[in-house]
Design a protein around this motif. Structure first.
Motif, PDB file in Angstrom:
ATOM      1  N   GLY A  19       0.787  -1.221   0.000  1.00  0.00           N
ATOM      2  CA  GLY A  19       0.000   0.000   0.000  1.00  0.00           C
ATOM      3  C   GLY A  19       0.821   1.273   0.000  1.00  0.00           C
ATOM      4  N   HIS A  20       2.164   1.172   0.074  1.00  0.00           N
ATOM      5  CA  HIS A  20       2.987   2.375   0.047  1.00  0.00           C
ATOM      6  C   HIS A  20       3.770   2.421  -1.260  1.00  0.00           C
ATOM      7  CE1 HIS A  20       5.293   5.789   1.433  1.00  0.00           C
ATOM      8  NE2 HIS A  20       6.366   5.189   0.983  1.00  0.00           N
ATOM      9  N   ASP A  21       3.708   3.550  -1.929  1.00  0.00           N
ATOM     10  CA  ASP A  21       4.475   3.771  -3.146  1.00  0.00           C
ATOM     11  C   ASP A  21       5.856   4.276  -2.734  1.00  0.00           C
ATOM     12  OD1 ASP A  21       5.593   4.582  -5.528  1.00  0.00           O
ATOM     13  OD2 ASP A  21       4.026   6.020  -6.024  1.00  0.00           O
ATOM     14  N   ASP A  22       6.886   3.431  -2.815  1.00  0.00           N
ATOM     15  CA  ASP A  22       8.220   3.791  -2.359  1.00  0.00           C
ATOM     16  C   ASP A  22       8.765   5.033  -3.052  1.00  0.00           C
ATOM     17  OD1 ASP A  22       8.239   1.748  -0.552  1.00  0.00           O
ATOM     18  OD2 ASP A  22       9.407   0.389  -1.800  1.00  0.00           O
ATOM     19  N   ALA A  23       8.329   5.293  -4.268  1.00  0.00           N
ATOM     20  CA  ALA A  23       8.800   6.476  -4.987  1.00  0.00           C
ATOM     21  C   ALA A  23       8.157   7.747  -4.434  1.00  0.00           C
ATOM     22  CB  ALA A  23       8.488   6.339  -6.480  1.00  0.00           C
ATOM     23  N   ALA A  24       7.110   7.587  -3.636  1.00  0.00           N
ATOM     24  CA  ALA A  24       6.390   8.739  -3.115  1.00  0.00           C
ATOM     25  C   ALA A  24       7.113   9.421  -1.959  1.00  0.00           C
ATOM     26  CB  ALA A  24       4.990   8.314  -2.665  1.00  0.00           C
ATOM     27  N   GLY A  25       8.186   8.826  -1.452  1.00  0.00           N
ATOM     28  CA  GLY A  25       8.927   9.433  -0.350  1.00  0.00           C
ATOM     29  C   GLY A  25       8.422   8.968   0.997  1.00  0.00           C
ATOM     30  N   PRO A  26       8.688   9.758   2.051  1.00  0.00           N
ATOM     31  CA  PRO A  26       8.288   9.352   3.397  1.00  0.00           C
ATOM     32  C   PRO A  26       6.784   9.123   3.495  1.00  0.00           C
ATOM     33  CG  PRO A  26       9.751  11.257   3.480  1.00  0.00           C
ATOM     34  CD  PRO A  26       9.392  11.041   2.043  1.00  0.00           C
ATOM     35  N   PRO A  27       6.359   8.217   4.383  1.00  0.00           N
ATOM     36  CA  PRO A  27       4.936   7.908   4.507  1.00  0.00           C
ATOM     37  C   PRO A  27       4.126   8.994   5.208  1.00  0.00           C
ATOM     38  CG  PRO A  27       6.198   6.697   6.128  1.00  0.00           C
ATOM     39  CD  PRO A  27       7.191   7.389   5.239  1.00  0.00           C
ATOM     40  N   HIS A  28       4.800  10.015   5.742  1.00  0.00           N
ATOM     41  CA  HIS A  28       4.109  11.104   6.423  1.00  0.00           C
ATOM     42  C   HIS A  28       4.867  12.401   6.142  1.00  0.00           C
ATOM     43  CE1 HIS A  28       2.096  13.442   9.482  1.00  0.00           C
ATOM     44  NE2 HIS A  28       1.355  12.406   9.817  1.00  0.00           N
ATOM     45  N   PRO A  29       4.174  13.489   5.795  1.00  0.00           N
ATOM     46  CA  PRO A  29       4.855  14.731   5.420  1.00  0.00           C
ATOM     47  C   PRO A  29       5.794  15.288   6.496  1.00  0.00           C
ATOM     48  CG  PRO A  29       2.466  14.963   5.148  1.00  0.00           C
ATOM     49  CD  PRO A  29       2.721  13.599   5.686  1.00  0.00           C
ATOM     50  N   ILE A  30       5.500  15.075   7.778  1.00  0.00           N
ATOM     51  CA  ILE A  30       6.379  15.644   8.802  1.00  0.00           C
ATOM     52  C   ILE A  30       7.732  14.946   8.875  1.00  0.00           C
ATOM     53  CG2 ILE A  30       4.455  16.518  10.159  1.00  0.00           C
ATOM     54  CD1 ILE A  30       5.002  14.339  12.218  1.00  0.00           C
ATOM     55  N   LEU A  31       7.862  13.793   8.224  1.00  0.00           N
ATOM     56  CA  LEU A  31       9.141  13.085   8.232  1.00  0.00           C
ATOM     57  C   LEU A  31      10.104  13.581   7.159  1.00  0.00           C
ATOM     58  CD1 LEU A  31       7.958   9.427   8.894  1.00  0.00           C
ATOM     59  CD2 LEU A  31       8.969  11.052  10.520  1.00  0.00           C
ATOM     60  N   GLU A  32       9.606  14.369   6.203  1.00  0.00           N
ATOM     61  CA  GLU A  32      10.445  14.837   5.096  1.00  0.00           C
ATOM     62  C   GLU A  32      11.695  15.564   5.567  1.00  0.00           C
ATOM     63  OE1 GLU A  32       8.018  17.020   2.329  1.00  0.00           O
ATOM     64  OE2 GLU A  32       6.676  15.305   2.076  1.00  0.00           O
ATOM     65  N   GLY A  33      11.581  16.419   6.565  1.00  0.00           N
ATOM     66  CA  GLY A  33      12.742  17.158   7.039  1.00  0.00           C
ATOM     67  C   GLY A  33      13.150  16.777   8.452  1.00  0.00           C
ATOM     68  N   ASP A  34      12.655  15.655   8.955  1.00  0.00           N
ATOM     69  CA  ASP A  34      12.915  15.262  10.337  1.00  0.00           C
ATOM     70  C   ASP A  34      14.204  14.459  10.433  1.00  0.00           C
ATOM     71  OD1 ASP A  34      12.934  14.226  12.929  1.00  0.00           O
ATOM     72  OD2 ASP A  34      10.758  14.099  13.025  1.00  0.00           O
ATOM     73  N   ARG A  35      15.304  15.158  10.673  1.00  0.00           N
ATOM     74  CA  ARG A  35      16.614  14.496  10.768  1.00  0.00           C
ATOM     75  C   ARG A  35      16.720  13.636  12.021  1.00  0.00           C
ATOM     76  NH1 ARG A  35      20.807  19.064   8.530  1.00  0.00           N
ATOM     77  NH2 ARG A  35      19.794  19.283   6.509  1.00  0.00           N
ATOM     78  N   THR A  81       6.373   9.520  17.358  1.00  0.00           N
ATOM     79  CA  THR A  81       5.208   8.679  17.077  1.00  0.00           C
ATOM     80  C   THR A  81       3.927   9.419  17.446  1.00  0.00           C
ATOM     81  OG1 THR A  81       6.593   6.749  17.521  1.00  0.00           O
ATOM     82  CG2 THR A  81       4.214   6.385  17.434  1.00  0.00           C
ATOM     83  N   PHE A  82       3.961  10.147  18.553  1.00  0.00           N
ATOM     84  CA  PHE A  82       2.854  11.013  18.979  1.00  0.00           C
ATOM     85  C   PHE A  82       2.526  12.020  17.871  1.00  0.00           C
ATOM     86  CE2 PHE A  82       2.318  15.066  21.674  1.00  0.00           C
ATOM     87  CZ  PHE A  82       0.933  14.971  21.787  1.00  0.00           C
ATOM     88  N   ALA A  83       3.540  12.682  17.332  1.00  0.00           N
ATOM     89  CA  ALA A  83       3.334  13.670  16.262  1.00  0.00           C
ATOM     90  C   ALA A  83       2.712  13.038  15.025  1.00  0.00           C
ATOM     91  CB  ALA A  83       4.658  14.342  15.905  1.00  0.00           C
ATOM     92  N   LEU A  84       3.136  11.826  14.695  1.00  0.00           N
ATOM     93  CA  LEU A  84       2.568  11.128  13.538  1.00  0.00           C
ATOM     94  C   LEU A  84       1.081  10.836  13.743  1.00  0.00           C
ATOM     95  CD1 LEU A  84       5.493   8.651  12.811  1.00  0.00           C
ATOM     96  CD2 LEU A  84       4.825  10.621  11.407  1.00  0.00           C
ATOM     97  N   ALA A  85       0.707  10.489  14.973  1.00  0.00           N
ATOM     98  CA  ALA A  85      -0.703  10.193  15.266  1.00  0.00           C
ATOM     99  C   ALA A  85      -1.557  11.458  15.282  1.00  0.00           C
ATOM    100  CB  ALA A  85      -0.816   9.469  16.610  1.00  0.00           C
ATOM    101  N   CYS A  86      -0.951  12.587  15.683  1.00  0.00           N
ATOM    102  CA  CYS A  86      -1.692  13.856  15.811  1.00  0.00           C
ATOM    103  C   CYS A  86      -1.964  14.553  14.484  1.00  0.00           C
ATOM    104  CB  CYS A  86      -0.895  14.847  16.660  1.00  0.00           C
ATOM    105  SG  CYS A  86      -0.774  14.452  18.391  1.00  0.00           S
ATOM    106  N   ASN A  87      -1.114  14.329  13.507  1.00  0.00           N
ATOM    107  CA  ASN A  87      -1.190  15.051  12.234  1.00  0.00           C
ATOM    108  C   ASN A  87      -1.618  14.114  11.116  1.00  0.00           C
ATOM    109  OD1 ASN A  87       0.045  17.940  12.607  1.00  0.00           O
ATOM    110  ND2 ASN A  87       1.272  16.561  13.876  1.00  0.00           N
ATOM    111  N   PRO A  88      -2.540  14.541  10.266  1.00  0.00           N
ATOM    112  CA  PRO A  88      -3.004  13.667   9.192  1.00  0.00           C
ATOM    113  C   PRO A  88      -1.861  13.310   8.229  1.00  0.00           C
ATOM    114  CG  PRO A  88      -3.851  15.896   8.889  1.00  0.00           C
ATOM    115  CD  PRO A  88      -3.154  15.869  10.213  1.00  0.00           C
ATOM    116  N   HIS A  89      -1.787  12.033   7.849  1.00  0.00           N
ATOM    117  CA  HIS A  89      -0.700  11.610   6.955  1.00  0.00           C
ATOM    118  C   HIS A  89      -0.859  12.162   5.543  1.00  0.00           C
ATOM    119  CE1 HIS A  89      -3.587   8.274   6.378  1.00  0.00           C
ATOM    120  NE2 HIS A  89      -3.077   8.212   5.167  1.00  0.00           N
ATOM    121  N   THR A  90      -1.988  12.822   5.278  1.00  0.00           N
ATOM    122  CA  THR A  90      -2.176  13.503   3.995  1.00  0.00           C
ATOM    123  C   THR A  90      -1.674  14.941   4.070  1.00  0.00           C
ATOM    124  OG1 THR A  90      -4.413  14.084   4.670  1.00  0.00           O
ATOM    125  CG2 THR A  90      -4.152  12.087   3.328  1.00  0.00           C
ATOM    126  N   GLY A  91      -1.328  15.383   5.295  1.00  0.00           N
ATOM    127  CA  GLY A  91      -0.873  16.758   5.484  1.00  0.00           C
ATOM    128  C   GLY A  91      -2.047  17.711   5.605  1.00  0.00           C
TER     129      GLY A  91
END
Length: 161
Positions: A19-35, A81-91
């Motif tokens: 169900g995840h498109d690997d080319a789509a990048g991180p599974p949640h937008p907040i992970l894009e810049g989360d070093r 993990t808390f942040a991932l649950a609080c924010n919609p994975h669609t952004g």
């Protein structure tokens, strides 16, 4: 709870998972810049509205002077993990949801080399405020996972800047 990897990942979940498109990048937008999440080696196993399950392996550089998990590492893992649950994975174009406060209870030592699993669930939502529980477990060779910490987070949805 047994291994989190036995759960069926939701669409948009971990790279390499059904169900995840690997080319789509991180599974949640907040992970894009989360070093920090990247450095932790955090892997998203499941995302749903108000829920997130993640895993990471406890590495040597994550230990304190006693040779067990540093509390800050457990906190950072649970907080992400808390942040991932609080924010919609669609952004969201207009808002973000952040922590307004947390409590964490460390119950057992985290052992190097073990897989940790964080399971976050929304308990209550009222307007812009929410309450979430995150349970942190560690794998036990030949046994059931054991709870090593409990994290309760209070969230607040605010405008994006």
């Amino acid at each position: 709870m047994t291994e989190a990897t036995t759960e069926t990942p939701a669409p948009g979940s971990a790279p390499g998972a059904p169900g995840h498109d690997d080319a789509a990048g991180p599974p949640h937008p907040i992970l894009e810049g989360d070093r920090t999440a990247s450095w932790l080696g955090l892997k998203v196993r499941r995302l749903d509205d108000g829920h997130a399950t993640t895993t990471m392996t406890l590495r040597e550089e994550m230990l304190n002077g006693f040779g067990i998990a540093h509390g800050g590492m457990i906190f950072a893992f649970a907080d992400t993990t808390f942040a991932l649950a609080c924010n919609p994975h669609t952004g969201s174009a207009d808002t973000i949801t952040v922590a307004s406060g947390v409590d964490v209870n460390f119950l057992r030592a985290g052992i190097p080399g073990r897989t940790l699993t964080a399971v976050a669930n929304r308990r209550q939502q009222s307007g812009r405020s929410g309450l979430y529980d995150v349970q942190i477990l560690q794998s036990v060779p030949g046994g059931d996972d054991e709870v090593i910490a409990e994290f309760r987070g209070r969230s607040r949805t605010i405008p994006k800047r």
